[in-house]
Design a protein around this motif. Structure first.
Motif: not given
Length: 502
Positions: A154, A158, A162, A165-166
């Motif tokens: 992960r 990320s 970004p 995944m945020k």
């Protein structure tokens, strides 16, 4: 205003439609035989106004790095790689030709139409993660996919993605593959550059506002075309030994009018598309990737969701989609009667059969068309959990007409892809279908040349020239890793793209 007859124009070749396919075939033919006279007939006011326009397609250099629909999982759990390898090689062939145009002929600056943008596949859930890992293991053994990276970490994902995944559930299992050799292509800019090059020849004539209405064989064996000039309202006549129908969604009706036996039974299933376009410059800056996921059950391959960095006219954009929809128009600037007018005695049964076998798809497309802005934002949240709906606006993409063919068992089948239909005598060819289309345009036009100019394609002059334009011509990059590596390094240098470090 009443139509008036004008003087007939004669040429060796007529190309119907001023999109990427006609441009590619025109340049190939003119390079192979500089003495050919060519006429181009386009209904709109400029080249690349329909499917080739940057806003009307995904702009992805389709090479199967990230498009999961090109690798189907078999019942035994194995992964089909044939289509992915074919598309990956076809895209390398396209890049070779574009490198010739940009790096050798210098008809266009590579910066104007092609950019390195990494390609990602992203999935979540145990079953999808298992599929992506199997896909990676099946493809990594081939040189065409050298550089493909897989991870379930992960933190790594990320760093790569970004926005994706945020805000995502920390307990959700995720996986991604990354390929740094991915590209974003402005096919509209490339198409217009090729037509500008063609128009430098005194015996190439490009006519806009020409709506081709009919075509038939003349007594002398040539093709006689009738067009309606949308500016002068005059009826115009054109004659040629060879005709290529590359009119996107408009190809099917014209192919039907040709009455060649090979066209019997073909039908079309129109699909519309829309994008969500990001208006927030800060969000756009934060994402630099083409991220493809898995298509929803029942959705067409062209509707595989993706969060895309685009470079359009030198400006960075961020799009999500496409959202599919049902329409009866074959072109973005077509008529709602296009579907009805395409019905003929020999294709009604295949089209009805395909419709009956694809009722879930029809229902899906209609449901997509009825979505609200909030519904579309909910779909985007799967790829951008912290999305703000106010940052996005809806833009209309292009039309696609999927191919329906006769089938002995089912009556008619709906196919996703491209199909070349050629007359037995090689005097006419038409291109039907959609994705991966533009990305594989050079391979498709080489198929047209093989079908329609078989003797010339066997000649030393043509083969030598093709080898100059496309160094891998006559060989297989799938079967020759050294050739693939050499070709890729050469084209990426000439096109100014990111080179794989090995």
């Amino acid at each position: 205003m009443k139509e008036k007859d004008t003087i007939r124009t004669k040429s060796d070749v007529i190309l119907i439609g001023a999109g990427i396919m006609s441009a590619t075939l025109g340049v190939l033919l003119k390079e192979l035989n500089p003495h050919l006279t060519i006429t181009v007939l386009e209904r709109l006011d400029a080249a690349a106004r329909e499917s080739s326009n940057a806003w009307n397609n995904a702009g992805t250099g389709h090479s199967a790095f990230c498009e999961l629909n090109y690798t189907v999982e078999n019942e035994d759990g194995s992964i089909q790689t044939k289509k992915a390898l074919q598309i990956a090689e076809s895209y390398e062939i396209s890049k070779e030709f574009w490198a010739y145009l940009a790096g050798i002929k210098q008809i266009i600056d590579p910066e104007d139409f092609i950019h390195s943008v990494p390609h990602f596949s992203f999935v979540w859930g145990d079953e999808n993660v298992r599929f992506l890992e199997k896909r990676f293991n099946a493809l990594k053994q081939y040189e065409l996919f050298n550089g493909l990276i897989y991870t379930e970490d992960r933190e790594t994902i990320s760093e790569w993605l970004p926005l994706v995944m945020k805000g995502r559930d920390p307990d959700e299992k995720v996986a991604a593959t990354r390929m740094d050799l991915g590209t974003d292509v402005n096919f509209g800019t490339l198409t217009r550059a090729m037509f500008r090059y063609l128009e430098t020849f005194s015996d190439v004539h490009v006519h806009y506002f020409e709506d081709v209405k009919d075509l038939e064989r003349s007594e002398n064996g040539n093709w006689h075309l009738t067009s309606h000039n949308l500016q002068t309202h005059e009826k115009e006549h054109h004659e040629a030994k060879f005709v290529f129908i590359g009119a996107g969604g408009g190809s099917l009706p014209l192919l039907e009018k040709s009455d060649i036996p090979e066209a019997s039974g073909f039908g079309g299933f129109p699909v519309s598309g829309q994008w969500l376009r990001c208006k927030n410059k800060n969000i756009i800056k934060e994402h630099f990737a083409k991220v493809y996921g898995k298509a929803n059950v029942g959705s067409p391959p062209m509707s595989v969701p993706h969060l895309d960095t685009r470079i359009i006219e030198g400006k960075k954009e961020l799009l999500f989609g496409p959202y599919a929809g049902f329409t009866t128009k074959f072109l973005k600037k077509g008529s709602y009667l296009d579907l009805v007018k395409s019905l003929e005695f020999d294709n009604i049964f295949p089209m009805l059969s395909a419709g009956m076998h694809n009722l879930p798809l029809t229902k899906y497309l209609i449901s997509q068309a009825l979505q609200s802005h909030e519904d579309r934002i909910e779909a985007l949240k799967e790829y951008f959990p912290e999305v703000n709906s106010e940052d996005w606006e809806l833009v209309v993409a292009g039309q696609r007409v999927q191919v329906i063919k006769k089938d002995e068992e089912e009556g008619g089948v709906l196919e996703f892809g491209t199909e070349v239909v050629s007359a037995k005598d090689g005097s006419l060819a038409a291109l039907l279908g959609a994705s991966p289309g533009a990305s594989t345009s050079v391979s498709i036009m080489l198929e047209v040349l093989s079908d329609c100019f078989p003797n010339e394609m066997k000649s030393k002059d043509w083969r030598d020239k093709l080898k100059t334009m496309i160094p891998s011509f006559g060989e297989s990059m799938k079967e020759n890793p050294e050739l693939c590596s050499f070709s890729r390094k050469r084209t990426e240098e000439l096109l100014g793209l990111k080179t794989l470090v090995t």
